[in-house]
Design a protein around this motif. Sequence first.
Motif, PDB file in Angstrom:
ATOM      1  N   SER A  20      19.003   7.338   1.659  1.00 47.61           N
ATOM      2  CA  SER A  20      18.667   7.498   3.072  1.00 47.61           C
ATOM      3  C   SER A  20      17.188   7.809   3.238  1.00 47.61           C
ATOM      4  N   HIS A  21      16.682   8.666   2.366  1.00 54.13           N
ATOM      5  CA  HIS A  21      15.264   9.010   2.431  1.00 54.13           C
ATOM      6  C   HIS A  21      14.399   7.774   2.157  1.00 54.13           C
ATOM      7  N   LEU A  22      14.766   6.980   1.149  1.00 54.82           N
ATOM      8  CA  LEU A  22      14.017   5.763   0.845  1.00 54.82           C
ATOM      9  C   LEU A  22      14.084   4.774   1.998  1.00 54.82           C
ATOM     10  N   LYS A  23      15.243   4.660   2.639  1.00 51.25           N
ATOM     11  CA  LYS A  23      15.357   3.772   3.797  1.00 51.25           C
ATOM     12  C   LYS A  23      14.447   4.252   4.922  1.00 51.25           C
ATOM     13  N   ASP A  24      14.418   5.565   5.143  1.00 46.91           N
ATOM     14  CA  ASP A  24      13.530   6.107   6.177  1.00 46.91           C
ATOM     15  C   ASP A  24      12.073   5.770   5.876  1.00 46.91           C
ATOM     16  N   LEU A  25      11.688   5.870   4.600  1.00 48.47           N
ATOM     17  CA  LEU A  25      10.317   5.517   4.220  1.00 48.47           C
ATOM     18  C   LEU A  25      10.040   4.041   4.455  1.00 48.47           C
ATOM     19  N   ALA A  26      10.992   3.195   4.083  1.00 50.27           N
ATOM     20  CA  ALA A  26      10.824   1.746   4.288  1.00 50.27           C
ATOM     21  C   ALA A  26      10.731   1.419   5.775  1.00 50.27           C
ATOM     22  N   ASP A  27      11.569   2.075   6.589  1.00 54.63           N
ATOM     23  CA  ASP A  27      11.503   1.860   8.034  1.00 54.63           C
ATOM     24  C   ASP A  27      10.156   2.301   8.594  1.00 54.63           C
ATOM     25  N   ALA A  28       9.623   3.396   8.063  1.00 55.94           N
ATOM     26  CA  ALA A  28       8.315   3.870   8.522  1.00 55.94           C
ATOM     27  C   ALA A  28       7.232   2.860   8.173  1.00 55.94           C
ATOM     28  N   MET A  29       7.369   2.213   7.017  1.00 58.73           N
ATOM     29  CA  MET A  29       6.376   1.200   6.639  1.00 58.73           C
ATOM     30  C   MET A  29       6.437   0.006   7.577  1.00 58.73           C
ATOM     31  N   ASP A  30       7.634  -0.309   8.104  1.00 57.87           N
ATOM     32  CA  ASP A  30       7.763  -1.407   9.056  1.00 57.87           C
ATOM     33  C   ASP A  30       6.996  -1.142  10.338  1.00 57.87           C
ATOM     34  N   SER A  31       6.787   0.132  10.659  1.00 57.22           N
ATOM     35  CA  SER A  31       6.126   0.456  11.917  1.00 57.22           C
ATOM     36  C   SER A  31       4.621   0.623  11.773  1.00 57.22           C
ATOM     37  N   LEU A  32       4.066   0.222  10.623  1.00 60.08           N
ATOM     38  CA  LEU A  32       2.614   0.290  10.459  1.00 60.08           C
ATOM     39  C   LEU A  32       1.930  -0.582  11.497  1.00 60.08           C
ATOM     40  N   VAL A  33       0.852  -0.110  11.997  1.00 58.23           N
ATOM     41  CA  VAL A  33       0.043  -0.910  12.913  1.00 58.23           C
ATOM     42  C   VAL A  33      -1.097  -1.483  12.095  1.00 58.23           C
ATOM     43  N   PHE A  34      -1.163  -2.787  11.994  1.00 57.25           N
ATOM     44  CA  PHE A  34      -2.161  -3.446  11.162  1.00 57.25           C
ATOM     45  C   PHE A  34      -3.392  -3.750  11.990  1.00 57.25           C
ATOM     46  N   GLY A  35      -4.531  -3.254  11.532  1.00 59.51           N
ATOM     47  CA  GLY A  35      -5.770  -3.472  12.256  1.00 59.51           C
ATOM     48  C   GLY A  35      -6.407  -4.813  11.956  1.00 59.51           C
ATOM     49  N   GLY A  36      -5.987  -5.469  10.902  1.00 60.70           N
ATOM     50  CA  GLY A  36      -6.512  -6.786  10.573  1.00 60.70           C
ATOM     51  C   GLY A  36      -7.866  -6.714   9.900  1.00 60.70           C
ATOM     52  N   GLY A  37      -8.395  -7.862   9.545  1.00 63.94           N
ATOM     53  CA  GLY A  37      -9.698  -7.947   8.907  1.00 63.94           C
ATOM     54  C   GLY A  37     -10.781  -7.830   9.958  1.00 63.94           C
ATOM     55  N   ILE A  38     -11.149  -6.636  10.294  1.00 63.01           N
ATOM     56  CA  ILE A  38     -12.020  -6.411  11.450  1.00 63.01           C
ATOM     57  C   ILE A  38     -13.462  -6.185  11.019  1.00 63.01           C
ATOM     58  N   GLN A  39     -13.928  -7.006  10.113  1.00 64.16           N
ATOM     59  CA  GLN A  39     -15.284  -6.869   9.603  1.00 64.16           C
ATOM     60  C   GLN A  39     -16.320  -6.937  10.720  1.00 64.16           C
ATOM     61  N   ALA A  40     -16.081  -7.763  11.713  1.00 68.50           N
ATOM     62  CA  ALA A  40     -17.072  -7.947  12.773  1.00 68.50           C
ATOM     63  C   ALA A  40     -17.352  -6.647  13.532  1.00 68.50           C
ATOM     64  N   SER A  41     -16.369  -5.772  13.601  1.00 71.80           N
ATOM     65  CA  SER A  41     -16.580  -4.539  14.362  1.00 71.80           C
ATOM     66  C   SER A  41     -16.827  -3.323  13.474  1.00 71.80           C
ATOM     67  N   ARG A  42     -16.918  -3.517  12.174  1.00 69.87           N
ATOM     68  CA  ARG A  42     -17.172  -2.417  11.257  1.00 69.87           C
ATOM     69  C   ARG A  42     -18.309  -2.796  10.315  1.00 69.87           C
ATOM     70  N   ALA A  43     -19.045  -1.798   9.872  1.00 70.71           N
ATOM     71  CA  ALA A  43     -20.169  -2.048   8.975  1.00 70.71           C
ATOM     72  C   ALA A  43     -20.348  -0.862   8.043  1.00 70.71           C
ATOM     73  N   ASN A  44     -20.900  -1.110   6.879  1.00 69.97           N
ATOM     74  CA  ASN A  44     -21.259  -0.033   5.954  1.00 69.97           C
ATOM     75  C   ASN A  44     -22.369   0.806   6.586  1.00 69.97           C
ATOM     76  N   PHE A  45     -22.522   2.024   6.098  1.00 70.76           N
ATOM     77  CA  PHE A  45     -23.590   2.938   6.527  1.00 70.76           C
ATOM     78  C   PHE A  45     -23.502   3.299   8.011  1.00 70.76           C
ATOM     79  N   THR A  46     -22.277   3.337   8.533  1.00 69.78           N
ATOM     80  CA  THR A  46     -22.052   3.707   9.928  1.00 69.78           C
ATOM     81  C   THR A  46     -20.905   4.704   9.976  1.00 69.78           C
ATOM     82  N   THR A  47     -21.061   5.773  10.745  1.00 65.61           N
ATOM     83  CA  THR A  47     -20.000   6.767  10.873  1.00 65.61           C
ATOM     84  C   THR A  47     -19.030   6.340  11.959  1.00 65.61           C
ATOM     85  N   TYR A  48     -17.732   6.396  11.620  1.00 59.03           N
ATOM     86  CA  TYR A  48     -16.667   6.110  12.581  1.00 59.03           C
ATOM     87  C   TYR A  48     -15.751   7.311  12.657  1.00 59.03           C
ATOM     88  N   GLN A  49     -15.016   7.427  13.766  1.00 57.15           N
ATOM     89  CA  GLN A  49     -14.037   8.496  13.907  1.00 57.15           C
ATOM     90  C   GLN A  49     -12.661   7.880  14.116  1.00 57.15           C
TER      91      GLN A  49
END
Length: 130
Positions: A20-49
Motif C-alpha cells: 500500500s505504501h509503495l502504491k501511494d508512492l507510485a500514485d504520488a509520482m503520477d501527480s508530478l508536474v513536469f516543467g519541461g525543457g525550459i532552457q529559454a526561461s532559465r540560465a546559469n549564473f542567475t538566482t531563482y526562487q
Amino acid sequence: MTNEIVTAAYLNTNIKDDESHLKDLADAMDSLVFGGGIQASRANFTTYQNTSGAIMMVTVVEAVANAQLTIDALVENTSPPSVVVARAELNPTPSANCFASLSFLVPSQWYYYVISLGGSLQYWTEYQLQ
C-alpha cells in the motif's frame, strides 16, 4: 524473522502494508508536474526562487567539448544561495563531445543558482513534487 514459518497474518501485516505504501508512492509520482525543457526561461549564473509551494527537483544538462566542465548547484533559504548541494565534473578527451547532468532538490520558497564553468546549457527541467 529467522527460521520461522511465514503465516498469512505475517504477510498481511508486514508485506501488504508495504504494498500500500509503495502504491501511494507510485500514485504520488503520477501527480508530478513536469516543467519541461525550459532552457529559454532559465540560465546559469542567475538566482531563482521556488515559489511553487512544493518541493522542486531541478535537472540541468550541460555540453562540453575539449574543456573541463564543472557544474555546481547552490540552494539556500536566503538570496543569493551559497550552499553547494550538488557538483558534477567532467574532463573529456580532446575532440570529444560530452554531456553532464546534475539534479538537485529545492524546498518551497528557497533560492537556487547553477554555476557552469566550461559548458553550455542544453536542458533545464523543473519538476514540482506535489
